[in-house]
Write an enzyme that holds these catalytic residues in place. Structure first.
Site, PDB file in Angstrom:
ATOM      1  CB  SER A 170      35.531 -28.526 -43.083  1.00 27.66           C
ATOM      2  OG  SER A 170      35.974 -27.235 -42.830  1.00 27.66           O
ATOM      3  CG  ASP A 340      28.825 -25.399 -40.291  1.00 23.67           C
ATOM      4  OD1 ASP A 340      29.709 -24.620 -39.866  1.00 23.67           O
ATOM      5  OD2 ASP A 340      29.077 -26.441 -40.899  1.00 23.67           O
ATOM      6  CG  HIS A 373      32.381 -26.813 -39.235  1.00 24.25           C
ATOM      7  ND1 HIS A 373      31.979 -26.458 -40.507  1.00 24.25           N
ATOM      8  CD2 HIS A 373      33.680 -27.160 -39.347  1.00 24.25           C
ATOM      9  CE1 HIS A 373      32.990 -26.564 -41.334  1.00 24.25           C
ATOM     10  NE2 HIS A 373      34.036 -27.002 -40.664  1.00 24.25           N
TER      11      HIS A 373
END
Ligand SMILES: *[C@@H]1O[C@H](CO)[C@@H](O)[C@H](O)[C@H]1NC(C)=O
Ligand SMILES: *[C@@H]1O[C@H](CO)[C@@H](O)[C@H](O)[C@H]1NC(C)=O
Ligand SMILES: *[C@@H]1O[C@H](CO)[C@@H](O)[C@H](O)[C@H]1NC(C)=O
Ligand SMILES: *[C@@H]1O[C@H](CO)[C@@H](O)[C@H](O)[C@H]1NC(C)=O
Length: 397
Positions: A170, A340, A373
């Site tokens: 991320s 995600d 995620h």
């Protein structure tokens, strides 16, 4: 209607702004209570605490796991793990040793180094400032890319005398993309694995994050003098409550509304997760990310006026990071998930389009349809699905 929400949010923040003072004591700068003792020693691995000072004075903690459970010293290269937004290095250590990337890498002979971003629980030191100073929080991911990442890269390189592999999740991918696009650190890099890659955020489909960006949530916090964005603090919690009263937002499961439907996270491990995460960041960092959501570009922080931008950048608009400038021969392993909401499939496609000229044998793209995620760090099957292919990629470079 939008106006009304804004008014309510302002009131909520205003009445919870009092919280700031009491909190700082909660945080530890004590190595005896560091991540090694808390999360690694307990699993029977050797672990070393390290401190790294960035060029702009932030003192970051790093943890090193130099051997796996076999007790044999690592014979493979160093790997630097860099966590995502509102997380810290603990995110690589939360599951059992057979499921958590840091332990898996150590057991496979890698010399493992874990980074912790400025402002998180174990990286709150500074050579002249404290987290109570507003200037301590005067940074966004531009500074993480310009100072934190190079400092930790250099440190691992010096300590090990070797080039390193990198794993980012991320925000830890965004800072790497930004640095690599400016040709930084590449002389110390073997290869990079980028999980839930984030470069463009213009298509981001997380309703919650988009609502927050749209109502200028972070800007309001800053306006009220909350330079630290503390997700456990009353101001942010109060704001979330307001956002969740909007009938378009389903907050019955906050993690899901924010990150997407994680297929494979062990729900009984959530309590352990919540003991350690989420972690604070700078409000300015949140504003910078909101600018990317609203503007769709990957550019430096926008100071909001031609005059201010000129002061900082000698140009009226913030300079863009050019993804196409990442040298074509840098070995990259990108993995993104179909569920995600933050690393949206369309945004990842924009990134891939800009890497169109990358050497084909230096770019591996893995798509996992049912991953969201958090699966990239917490899924119980992440070893088979992501980490085994990732290590196979490392072995080639
Ligand atoms: C910070 O670290 C200390 C010491 O390990 C711990 O007691 C505390 O719970 C941590 N706080 C947060 C918010 O992670
Ligand atoms: C973890 O993996 C090792 C090696 O594959 C295996 O021997 C061990 O039984 C596993 N432990 C658990 C708790 O699954
Ligand atoms: C909100 O989400 C939960 C679980 O994800 C679901 O059971 C519920 O029906 C949803 N509520 C609305 C109003 O969509
Ligand atoms: C899920 O977490 C619980 C509690 O930590 C643990 O006992 C269980 O073995 C975990 N399940 C898997 C599949 O990892």
């Amino acid at each position: 209607m939008a106006y009304l929400w804004k008014l309510i949010t302002l009131l909520v923040i205003f009445f919870s702004a009092k919280e700031v003072a009491a909190r700082t004591k909660l945080y530890s700068d004590n190595e005896q209570n560091g991540i090694c003792k808390l999360m690694v020693d307990t699993q029977g691995y050797l672990c070393e605490e390290h401190k790294v000072t960035t060029e702009d004075g932030y003192v970051l903690s790093m943890q090193r796991i130099p051997k796996g459970r076999s007790g044999e010293t690592a014979d493979r290269p160093p790997v630097l793990l860099q966590h995502g937004l509102l997380m810290d290095g603990i995110s690589w250590l939360l599951n059992s040793p057979n499921e958590s990337l840091a332990f898996i890498l150590a057991d496979n002979g890698y010399d493992v180094w874990i980074g912790n971003t400025r402002g998180t629980n174990y990286s709150r030191g500074h050579t002249s400032l404290t987290p109570d100073d507003s200037t301590y929080w005067d940074w966004s991911w531009d500074e993480l890319a310009a100072y934190d990442l190079p400092a930790t890269f250099q440190y691992v390189h010096e300590q090990s005398g070797q080039k390193l592999h990198y794993v980012g999740h991320s925000l830890g991918t965004l800072t790497a993309f930004a640095s690599f696009s400016q040709d930084k650190m590449l002389n110390m890099l073997r290869s990079a694995a980028l999980l839930s890659p984030i470069a463009y955020l213009g298509q981001m489909s997380s309703f919650l994050a988009r609502s927050a960006a749209d109502i200028f949530l972070a800007e309001e916090l800053e306006w009220l003098g909350l330079n630290e964005f503390n997700p456990r603090g009353e101001a942010v919690v109060g704001l979330l409550e307001v956002i969740c009263q909007n009938p378009n937002n389903n907050c019955s499961d906050l993690m899901t509304s924010f990150t997407g439907k994680n297929c494979c996270v062990n729900s009984s491990a959530t309590d352990i997760f919540l003991q350690h995460e989420p972690q604070p960041t700078a409000t300015k960092n949140m504003i910078h990310l909101a600018q990317m959501i609203r503007g769709g570009k990957i550019a430096m922080y926008d100071y909001g006026s031609t005059e201010e931008n000129n002061k900082h950048y000698n140009q009226p608009t913030p300079p863009e990071y050019k993804m196409a400038s990442i040298p074509a021969n840098v070995p990259l392993f990108l993995s993104n998930g179909g569920q995600d909401l933050l690393s949206d499939v369309k945004d990842v496609q924009t990134l891939l389009d800009s890497l169109d000229d990358h050497d084909r044998d230096k770019l591996v793209v893995q798509f996992t349809a049912d991953y969201a995620h958090a699966d990239y760090v917490f899924a119980v099957n992440a070893k088979q699905v992501v980490y085994d292919p990732l290590m196979a990629f490392f072995k080639l470079h």
